[in-house]
Design an enzyme around this catalytic site. Structure first.
Site, mmCIF file in Angstrom:
data_model
loop_
_atom_site.group_PDB
_atom_site.id
_atom_site.type_symbol
_atom_site.label_atom_id
_atom_site.label_comp_id
_atom_site.label_asym_id
_atom_site.label_seq_id
_atom_site.Cartn_x
_atom_site.Cartn_y
_atom_site.Cartn_z
ATOM 1 N N HIS A 34 0.848 -1.153 -0.139
ATOM 2 C CA HIS A 34 0.048 -0.116 -0.052
ATOM 3 C C HIS A 34 0.967 1.300 0.035
ATOM 4 O O HIS A 34 2.158 1.110 -0.026
ATOM 5 C CB HIS A 34 -0.905 0.031 0.945
ATOM 6 N N HIS A 37 4.041 1.254 2.127
ATOM 7 C CA HIS A 37 4.987 0.833 1.487
ATOM 8 C C HIS A 37 5.900 1.547 0.624
ATOM 9 O O HIS A 37 7.247 1.612 0.684
ATOM 10 C CB HIS A 37 4.757 -0.684 1.150
ATOM 11 N N GLN A 61 6.810 -15.312 12.726
ATOM 12 C CA GLN A 61 6.669 -14.351 13.279
ATOM 13 C C GLN A 61 5.147 -14.129 13.465
ATOM 14 O O GLN A 61 4.750 -13.305 14.202
ATOM 15 C CB GLN A 61 7.084 -12.899 12.785
ATOM 16 N N GLY A 147 8.543 1.322 8.538
ATOM 17 C CA GLY A 147 7.384 2.306 8.919
ATOM 18 C C GLY A 147 7.266 2.584 10.463
ATOM 19 O O GLY A 147 7.470 1.520 11.060
ATOM 20 N N GLN A 148 7.012 4.049 10.409
ATOM 21 C CA GLN A 148 6.760 4.317 12.005
ATOM 22 C C GLN A 148 5.435 3.561 12.517
ATOM 23 O O GLN A 148 5.413 3.632 13.715
ATOM 24 C CB GLN A 148 6.648 5.954 12.006
ATOM 25 N N VAL A 176 1.374 6.491 6.959
ATOM 26 C CA VAL A 176 0.516 7.002 5.951
ATOM 27 C C VAL A 176 -0.934 6.679 6.421
ATOM 28 O O VAL A 176 -1.186 5.591 6.874
ATOM 29 C CB VAL A 176 0.792 6.513 4.500
HETATM 30 O O1 PAF Z 1 6.780 -5.461 8.858
HETATM 31 C C1 PAF Z 1 6.561 -6.249 7.874
HETATM 32 O O2 PAF Z 1 6.083 -6.401 7.029
HETATM 33 C C2 PAF Z 1 7.354 -7.524 8.587
HETATM 34 O O3 PAF Z 1 7.488 -7.594 10.040
HETATM 35 C C3 PAF Z 1 9.213 -7.606 8.021
HETATM 36 C C4 PAF Z 1 9.750 -6.425 8.564
HETATM 37 C C5 PAF Z 1 8.923 -7.403 6.535
HETATM 38 C C6 PAF Z 1 9.520 -8.836 8.574
HETATM 39 O O4 PAF Z 1 8.925 -10.046 7.970
#
Ligand code: PAF
Length: 299
Positions: A34, A37, A61, A147-148, A176
């Site tokens: 989006h 990014h 994650q 991103g913040q 954003v």
């Molecule tokens: O913020 C994200 O999209 C993810 O946590 C990242 C930094 C790409 C790691 O998988």
């Protein structure tokens, strides 16, 4: 734009950039891109000769009850957007390309990972730093952009990067927002139009908290209480509202220096986060992006 899947192919192209003396800016993502990014890719293009983006939905994650399986994936659209914006290299590894079944190495950034989102998402930041350290190893950029909106993630990554001596400077890009103030996130796709309007209460609550600061309020409890009530009145279930130190992510007793007002709440099972960072010196209150010193990899 070149698109590659394996670390070997990515390293080969990166070596070509390096041979030509070019600097590399890197934006790691999980795709479904989006404007948030894209603003980071634009920062990379402005500051470096080459912009490299990775798209990888990192299973490590996500908790067992989280949305790994249904996380939005939009490959073709992402490729087209990146091509148009001028990205030089897109790295799209598979799970097998990045993780071997025999791997045993884990990384953990202590303390910083344990506050805010770390409390409800146990192991989340360990998964993030594991994949980001792999990506830093493969891409070996000069600068990386985050991103913040995911400020705690950026602080954790910056610590990991400095502690592991990656010679990479980390930059944050501003949040954003949509027309109602809702911070852009791939997970907003899970919300319908009326839910998106209610979710904008996160930003309304943060704006009110920021106003309280500008009016001279310095008691974190009073500010958090008001912030929480705005989110609850919109019908969201608050997970946390905290004012934390901008470096350690620990809750502060007194609001001064660089702080972040951070909120997390659920709406119909969708978890949303948002924040405002501010620098406070005496009566002066200024909205800021969290910043990291030049390269802090223990030179
Ligand atoms: O913020 C994200 O999209 C993810 O946590 C990242 C930094 C790409 C790691 O998988």
């Amino acid at each position: 734009m070149k698109i590659v899947g394996t670390p070997r192919e990515a390293r080969k192209i990166i070596a070509g950039f390096r041979e030509a003396g070019e600097s590399i800016g890197f934006v790691p993502t999980m795709g479904d891109l989006h404007q948030g990014h894209l603003s980071l890719v634009n920062m990379a293009l402005e500051k470096c000769d080459r912009a490299v983006v990775s798209i990888f939905v990192n299973p490590k994650q996500f908790g067992p009850k989280e949305d790994y399986g249904r996380y939005p994936r939009n490959e073709e659209k992402d490729h087209a957007i990146l091509e148009k914006i001028g990205c030089d290299l897109l790295f799209v590894p598979t799970v097998k390309d990045l993780y071997s079944t025999s791997d045993r190495t884990r990384i953990s950034v202590r303390n910083i990972s344990e506050h805010l989102c770390g409390l409800s998402r146990s192991g989340h930041f360990d998964g993030v730093v594991l994949v980001v350290s792999k990506l830093f190893n493969i891409i070996a950029p000069d600068m990386a952009f985050f991103g913040q909106k995911d400020a705690q993630q950026a602080v954790v990554i910056q610590r990991m990067s400095a502690d592991l001596n990656f010679p990479i400077r980390i930059f944050l890009g501003p949040i954003v927002r949509d027309e109602n103030g809702l911070a852009l996130s791939s997970r907003n796709r899970y919300l319908d139009i009326s839910e998106k309007k209610r979710a904008a209460s996160l930003y309304k609550s943060l704006s009110e908290a920021f106003n309280m600061l500008t009016m001279g309020e310095r008691n974190p409890d009073k500010i958090c209480k008001r912030t929480k009530s705005i989110i609850e009145n919109a019908g969201l279930e608050v997970e946390y509202v905290e004012i934390v130190n901008g470096k350690t992510m620990e809750a502060v007793d007194e609001v001064s220096g660089t702080i972040m007002i951070a909120v997390a709440a659920k709406l119909g099972g969708v978890r949303l986060i948002d924040n405002i960072a501010a620098r406070i010196e005496n009566d002066l209150v200024e909205e800021v992006l969290l910043e990291f010193p030049e390269w802090s990899g223990y030179e």
